[in-house]
Motif scaffolding. Sequence first.
Motif, short mmCIF file in Angstrom:
data_model
loop_
_atom_site.label_atom_id
_atom_site.label_comp_id
_atom_site.label_asym_id
_atom_site.label_seq_id
_atom_site.Cartn_x
_atom_site.Cartn_y
_atom_site.Cartn_z
N MET A 68 -21.59 -46.29 17.68
CA MET A 68 -21.01 -47.60 18.27
C MET A 68 -22.17 -48.48 18.70
SD MET A 68 -17.83 -46.93 18.39
CE MET A 68 -17.33 -48.40 19.62
N ASN A 69 -23.38 -47.98 18.79
CA ASN A 69 -24.63 -48.87 18.90
C ASN A 69 -24.67 -50.06 18.03
OD1 ASN A 69 -25.07 -47.22 21.09
ND2 ASN A 69 -26.69 -45.93 20.42
N ASN A 70 -24.31 -49.67 16.68
CA ASN A 70 -24.56 -50.63 15.75
C ASN A 70 -23.38 -51.56 15.63
OD1 ASN A 70 -26.89 -49.26 15.04
ND2 ASN A 70 -25.67 -47.72 13.86
N ILE A 71 -22.14 -51.32 16.41
CA ILE A 71 -21.24 -52.22 16.28
C ILE A 71 -20.97 -53.40 17.36
CG2 ILE A 71 -18.34 -52.22 16.43
CD1 ILE A 71 -19.62 -50.33 14.23
N GLU A 72 -20.84 -54.67 16.97
CA GLU A 72 -20.83 -55.68 17.98
C GLU A 72 -19.66 -55.78 18.39
OE1 GLU A 72 -22.74 -59.52 17.67
OE2 GLU A 72 -24.17 -58.54 16.27
N GLY A 73 -19.62 -55.77 19.88
CA GLY A 73 -18.49 -55.96 20.61
C GLY A 73 -18.43 -54.92 21.84
N THR A 74 -17.70 -54.99 22.71
CA THR A 74 -17.39 -54.31 23.90
C THR A 74 -15.94 -53.58 23.88
OG1 THR A 74 -18.22 -56.29 24.89
CG2 THR A 74 -17.56 -54.49 26.36
N VAL A 75 -16.19 -52.07 24.36
CA VAL A 75 -14.93 -51.28 24.47
C VAL A 75 -14.22 -51.81 25.68
CG1 VAL A 75 -14.51 -48.90 24.75
CG2 VAL A 75 -16.18 -49.34 23.05
N LYS A 76 -12.98 -51.83 25.40
CA LYS A 76 -12.10 -52.37 26.47
C LYS A 76 -10.98 -51.38 26.97
CE LYS A 76 -13.48 -56.79 26.17
NZ LYS A 76 -14.48 -57.26 27.40
N ALA A 77 -10.78 -50.35 26.13
CA ALA A 77 -10.05 -49.31 26.53
C ALA A 77 -10.18 -48.11 25.68
CB ALA A 77 -8.61 -49.76 26.45
N ILE A 78 -9.99 -46.93 26.19
CA ILE A 78 -9.87 -45.40 25.49
C ILE A 78 -8.60 -45.07 25.53
CG2 ILE A 78 -10.94 -43.43 25.55
CD1 ILE A 78 -13.28 -44.44 26.99
N VAL A 79 -7.72 -44.75 24.49
CA VAL A 79 -6.66 -44.50 24.38
C VAL A 79 -6.33 -43.12 23.90
CG1 VAL A 79 -4.39 -45.08 23.32
CG2 VAL A 79 -5.70 -46.89 24.13
N CYS A 80 -5.68 -42.21 24.47
CA CYS A 80 -5.34 -40.93 23.88
C CYS A 80 -3.89 -40.59 23.59
CB CYS A 80 -6.05 -39.87 24.91
SG CYS A 80 -7.72 -39.79 25.04
N THR A 81 -3.50 -40.25 22.40
CA THR A 81 -2.25 -40.01 22.26
C THR A 81 -1.56 -38.63 22.59
OG1 THR A 81 -2.88 -39.27 19.99
CG2 THR A 81 -2.27 -41.28 20.19
N HIS A 82 -2.43 -37.71 22.90
CA HIS A 82 -1.82 -36.51 23.36
C HIS A 82 -2.93 -35.60 23.94
CE1 HIS A 82 -2.80 -35.36 19.17
NE2 HIS A 82 -2.89 -34.33 19.41
N GLY A 83 -2.43 -34.30 24.41
CA GLY A 83 -3.53 -33.63 25.22
C GLY A 83 -4.22 -32.59 24.62
N HIS A 84 -4.17 -32.31 23.22
CA HIS A 84 -4.95 -31.47 22.57
C HIS A 84 -6.52 -31.57 22.74
CE1 HIS A 84 -1.43 -30.14 19.75
NE2 HIS A 84 -1.60 -29.18 20.78
N LEU A 85 -7.18 -30.52 22.83
CA LEU A 85 -8.62 -30.81 23.05
C LEU A 85 -9.60 -31.59 22.10
CD1 LEU A 85 -9.82 -27.33 24.56
CD2 LEU A 85 -9.45 -29.60 25.83
#
Length: 444
Positions: A68-85
């Motif tokens: 992710m260090n090489n990607i230009e941009g800012t993370v605005k949210a972390i989305v998880c679709t279900h609770g499996h580990l």
Amino acid sequence: MTDIGIIAVGGYDEVGRNMTAIRYGEEIVIMDMGLRLDRVQIHEDAETEKMHSLDLIKAGAIPDDTVMNNIEGTVKAIVCTHGHLDHIGAIPKLAHRYNAPIISTPYTIELISQQISSERKFGVENELRILNAGETYPITEDISVEFIGGQHSIIDCVFAAIHTPQGIVLYANDFKLDRTPVLGDAPDFDRLKSLGKEGVVAMIAESTNVQRSGKTPSEQIARDLVTDVLVGTEETKSGVLVTTFSSHIARIKTIVEAAEKMGRRPLLLGRSMEKYSEAAKRLGYIDFSAEVRGSRRSIDKVLKRVMTEGKDEYLMILTGHQGEPGAVLSRIANASTPYEVEKGDKVIFSANVIPNPLSAANRYIIETKLRMKGVRIYDNVHVSGHASREDHWELLRMVNPEQVIPSHGELSMTSAYAELAEEAGYVLGDTVHVLRNGQELCLR
Ligand SMILES: [Zn+2]
């Protein structure tokens, strides 16, 4: 025109440690942050709380998000679709590096907050934001996330649609197209179809079971299998022990109902049994009255009672379906609990063997130990939570994405998905893309 990028962070070279980043211009949404279980040789009762992210990345246990260090941009949210580990298990190790809220369904948020509170190395202070199936949340001025009801082997699982001014990116990871679920509603087919009409520019879809022909049977079928094995027997005096995935609340509900039909009292035993079922109960997903015991001491105490009052009074639902050392079933097989295994006792594995050598070896050991004591074993009383080939075909036709990116699998799985997509008219490298961990695909 603002471009859209799909960054394959984890779960594209393996089953496990899922993480995908969706970039719209310089705004990024991360989908899932998972753990790869077999890499830390752990089971549902495992402890990675004290390990450092970089060590876990080196071990291949969590996604290598240094890309992710090489990607230009800012993370605005972390989305998880279900609770499996394999979708939330790396949150305690990685989420604190991003100044972004974690958005998920109520049950998943509950499991995520348990993960965070048991973390011993890092302080994770990201805001936890609940979003229900059917709801949309605006992440930035341009991007929003919509949850669409789905079905899988854990409750409260959703499809996530990331809406951008350039169209929708649909994240279908994990799912099954179950029209007769045992718990919760069938997937929201109407909404999936209407998304298809609105214009899906890209779909990221799991590929784990795409090599299995046909359609994955409904959880209703698993209920029939379980009931057939448990209720359909003339031998009613023996001990009955069932083991299944602790997080598979629908399956546990089925087994508890079978116990009631047999006139036996259900017992849920094991630390992760306690964790997942108590959370489901607290949030109102289930209301059955099974006794639940998590700690070793309280389990041994209750097993002593079973031996005194009679095995035929109880049905035990245990951890240890993969033969994990230390889980309740292994301890029973090793005679290290007050429960004495006898000839004719039944052990039902309401689970598949997870296809890795470690699980195969553990299962072999436990089954052999049990058989040597005269136990009758019922194997694979189970249906999968993952879509098969024709389910994938159906979703692909329903959503009709311009581009498709198979995920959640080894190269053999993602490329088998690509072949399926070719049958639907997609072209490899042009409209269907097989990515490897660390690669970014720029759309258009
Ligand atoms: Zn899953």
